[in-house]
Design a protein around this motif. Structure first.
Motif, PDB file in Angstrom:
ATOM      1  N   ARG A 293      56.875  63.325  76.001  1.00 52.88           N
ATOM      2  CA  ARG A 293      57.090  61.925  75.631  1.00 52.88           C
ATOM      3  C   ARG A 293      56.352  60.985  76.589  1.00 52.88           C
ATOM      4  O   ARG A 293      55.695  60.024  76.164  1.00 52.88           O
ATOM      5  N   VAL A 294      56.490  61.255  77.881  1.00 57.03           N
ATOM      6  CA  VAL A 294      55.851  60.406  78.885  1.00 57.03           C
ATOM      7  C   VAL A 294      54.337  60.346  78.672  1.00 57.03           C
ATOM      8  O   VAL A 294      53.721  59.273  78.724  1.00 57.03           O
ATOM      9  N   ILE A 295      53.728  61.491  78.413  1.00 56.70           N
ATOM     10  CA  ILE A 295      52.278  61.542  78.255  1.00 56.70           C
ATOM     11  C   ILE A 295      51.841  60.879  76.957  1.00 56.70           C
ATOM     12  O   ILE A 295      50.867  60.118  76.919  1.00 56.70           O
ATOM     13  N   ARG A 296      52.578  61.136  75.862  1.00 56.76           N
ATOM     14  CA  ARG A 296      52.215  60.531  74.579  1.00 56.76           C
ATOM     15  C   ARG A 296      52.388  59.013  74.612  1.00 56.76           C
ATOM     16  O   ARG A 296      51.682  58.289  73.903  1.00 56.76           O
ATOM     17  N   GLU A 297      53.320  58.537  75.414  1.00 55.94           N
ATOM     18  CA  GLU A 297      53.523  57.100  75.552  1.00 55.94           C
ATOM     19  C   GLU A 297      52.625  56.490  76.634  1.00 55.94           C
ATOM     20  O   GLU A 297      52.752  55.312  76.951  1.00 55.94           O
ATOM     21  N   SER A 298      51.751  57.327  77.193  1.00 55.29           N
ATOM     22  CA  SER A 298      50.776  56.877  78.217  1.00 55.29           C
ATOM     23  C   SER A 298      51.475  56.258  79.422  1.00 55.29           C
ATOM     24  O   SER A 298      51.036  55.229  79.956  1.00 55.29           O
ATOM     25  N   ARG A 299      52.563  56.917  79.874  1.00 62.39           N
ATOM     26  CA  ARG A 299      53.328  56.416  81.014  1.00 62.39           C
ATOM     27  C   ARG A 299      53.252  57.335  82.222  1.00 62.39           C
ATOM     28  O   ARG A 299      53.964  57.140  83.204  1.00 62.39           O
ATOM     29  N   ALA A 300      52.433  58.366  82.159  1.00 64.73           N
ATOM     30  CA  ALA A 300      52.429  59.381  83.210  1.00 64.73           C
ATOM     31  C   ALA A 300      52.136  58.783  84.584  1.00 64.73           C
ATOM     32  O   ALA A 300      52.840  59.066  85.567  1.00 64.73           O
ATOM     33  N   ASP A 301      51.094  57.966  84.681  1.00 61.21           N
ATOM     34  CA  ASP A 301      50.733  57.381  85.977  1.00 61.21           C
ATOM     35  C   ASP A 301      51.877  56.531  86.530  1.00 61.21           C
ATOM     36  O   ASP A 301      52.167  56.563  87.738  1.00 61.21           O
ATOM     37  N   ALA A 302      52.533  55.780  85.665  1.00 60.25           N
ATOM     38  CA  ALA A 302      53.627  54.907  86.102  1.00 60.25           C
ATOM     39  C   ALA A 302      54.835  55.718  86.554  1.00 60.25           C
ATOM     40  O   ALA A 302      55.486  55.375  87.551  1.00 60.25           O
ATOM     41  N   VAL A 303      55.153  56.801  85.838  1.00 60.99           N
ATOM     42  CA  VAL A 303      56.307  57.629  86.208  1.00 60.99           C
ATOM     43  C   VAL A 303      56.048  58.337  87.527  1.00 60.99           C
ATOM     44  O   VAL A 303      56.922  58.370  88.416  1.00 60.99           O
ATOM     45  N   PHE A 304      54.876  58.907  87.693  1.00 68.07           N
ATOM     46  CA  PHE A 304      54.569  59.592  88.956  1.00 68.07           C
ATOM     47  C   PHE A 304      54.538  58.605  90.119  1.00 68.07           C
ATOM     48  O   PHE A 304      55.003  58.918  91.223  1.00 68.07           O
ATOM     49  N   ALA A 305      54.035  57.422  89.879  1.00 68.36           N
ATOM     50  CA  ALA A 305      54.021  56.401  90.937  1.00 68.36           C
ATOM     51  C   ALA A 305      55.440  56.002  91.317  1.00 68.36           C
ATOM     52  O   ALA A 305      55.737  55.762  92.496  1.00 68.36           O
ATOM     53  N   ALA A 306      56.342  55.941  90.333  1.00 65.83           N
ATOM     54  CA  ALA A 306      57.735  55.580  90.596  1.00 65.83           C
ATOM     55  C   ALA A 306      58.421  56.641  91.445  1.00 65.83           C
ATOM     56  O   ALA A 306      59.158  56.331  92.388  1.00 65.83           O
ATOM     57  N   ILE A 307      58.185  57.911  91.107  1.00 71.10           N
ATOM     58  CA  ILE A 307      58.771  58.998  91.888  1.00 71.10           C
ATOM     59  C   ILE A 307      58.263  58.946  93.321  1.00 71.10           C
ATOM     60  O   ILE A 307      59.033  59.052  94.285  1.00 71.10           O
ATOM     61  N   ARG A 308      56.950  58.787  93.468  1.00 68.57           N
ATOM     62  CA  ARG A 308      56.354  58.724  94.808  1.00 68.57           C
ATOM     63  C   ARG A 308      56.949  57.550  95.596  1.00 68.57           C
ATOM     64  O   ARG A 308      57.313  57.691  96.766  1.00 68.57           O
TER      65      ARG A 308
END
Length: 359
Positions: free
Chosen positions: A250-265
């Motif tokens: 879902r994250v990748i299809r919604e093009s949110r991967a960079d934002a999610v990984f940045a949030a975790i970091r």
């Protein structure tokens, strides 16, 4: 005439006061929200986490406290006790906001000083703000002011649940603290269920900026920092609950991967410097998250995974540190970006899977 009217009004007021006193007495004695005490003559009936968690936090003495959303609901206190060798309690607020968990923590630490708090730091709630907060948490149960307890004692809903608690026990339908609010016993944990309950989104054309969640994360992490600073003698074990690989689809299809990984970091980097915190990245555990038989949808996992997570916490496995954070995130980013998600909708894949697993 006036004297008769006064007598009628006084009589009515007396009856109303008497009825209110009876209602308040029933709620106080039965105490359906477990606000004053744990029952010793009947079993509790669990009906609403936001109304009953304050009482559990106050009245269940525990050295280890597990706190979280619905992702934490199926952890039994007995499993925690077995794993860590301490008394334990589980406190959950489904789809909880950080401000709500803050209220719960305030009640907990006013009543006791646990040695360890285990907090499920869901990514889904980490990256959101408070705009969706509904005010469902009853303030009068969570503050330190006893004067507004009248809202609990003279409340038609708590009166109803007082009567229901007594009737439920008469019918043999009371609950135990260990099983209260768990829901895995009536759920089918299987890849077919997980896929059926997952609605695959369309592919978004525009990539979400990496800093899209930065402001929300900062505000939520600040709440956690408040706990760490106020209670330096308590060990806080924070873990990212293991959502399934479908979450990453879902994250990748919604093009949110960079934002999610940045949030975790962002969250991990800000919290790691505290001496009384450990952080574990089970969201990035390949063995757990790629096995869809662990799930009933794209995020919720079975009780068996709860046991596995507890064992890993006890063994200090999957811990994120300043030394391994960047490598761990980079490896997981590479893994989820190139994972073959389409296979889950390929009949040949499942035919082969069934053959290999003897299904």
């Amino acid at each position: 005439m006036k004297q008769a009217y006064r007598r009628w009004v006084c009589g009515l007021l007396t009856v109303l006061i008497a009825l209110l006193a009876v209602c308040g007495a029933i709620v106080y004695v039965v105490d359906p929200c477990l606000y004053y005490r744990l029952p010793d003559k009947w079993q509790p009936v669990f009906f609403n986490e936001r109304y009953q968690m304050a009482g559990l936090a106050k009245n269940v003495e525990a050295d280890t406290v597990l706190v979280g959303t619905s992702m934490a609901a199926n952890y039994r206190a007995s499993w925690i006790e077995e794993t860590f060798g301490t008394s334990a309690v589980r406190l959950t607020i489904p789809d909880g906001y950080y401000s709500e968990f803050d209220q719960l923590m305030n009640v907990l630490f006013r009543a006791q000083d646990p040695e360890r708090v285990i907090f499920g730091m869901d990514v889904s709630i980490l990256i959101r703000d408070e705009s969706g907060l509904t005010g469902a948490m009853p303030e009068y149960l969570y503050n330190s002011t006893p004067l507004d307890d009248i809202q609990y004692l003279l409340n038609k809903d708590t009166l109803y649940y007082s009567v229901y608690t007594l009737l439920a026990n008469r019918w043999g339908r009371g609950d135990t603290l260990d099983e209260g609010f768990t829901w895995d016993r009536t759920t089918w944990w299987n890849h077919m269920e997980a896929l059926e309950n997952y609605q695959r989104p369309a592919v978004a054309e525009e990539q979400l900026p990496a800093d899209a969640y930065a402001e929300h994360v900062a505000a939520n992490v600040q709440v956690v920092e408040g706990w760490l600073q106020a209670h330096p003698e308590t060990e806080f074990d924070l873990f990212l609950p293991p959502y399934s690989i479908l979450f990453w689809d879902r994250v990748i299809r919604e093009s949110r991967a960079d934002a999610v990984f940045a949030a975790i970091r962002q969250a991990v980097e800000r919290l790691l410097p505290y001496e009384n915190v450990k952080i574990y990245g089970y969201l990035m555990d390949e063995e757990i998250v790629t096995n869809l038989d662990n799930y009933c949808d794209n995020i919720h996992h079975s009780g068996d995974v709860c046991r596995q997570v507890l064992a890993m916490l006890r063994a200090d496995e999957g811990r994120l540190t300043e030394e391994n954070l960047e490598e761990t995130l980079a490896n997981w980013h590479e893994f989820v970006i190139h994972y073959d998600y389409d296979k889950f909708w390929d009949q040949d894949y499942w035919m082969q899977w069934n053959a290999e697993h003897g299904a």
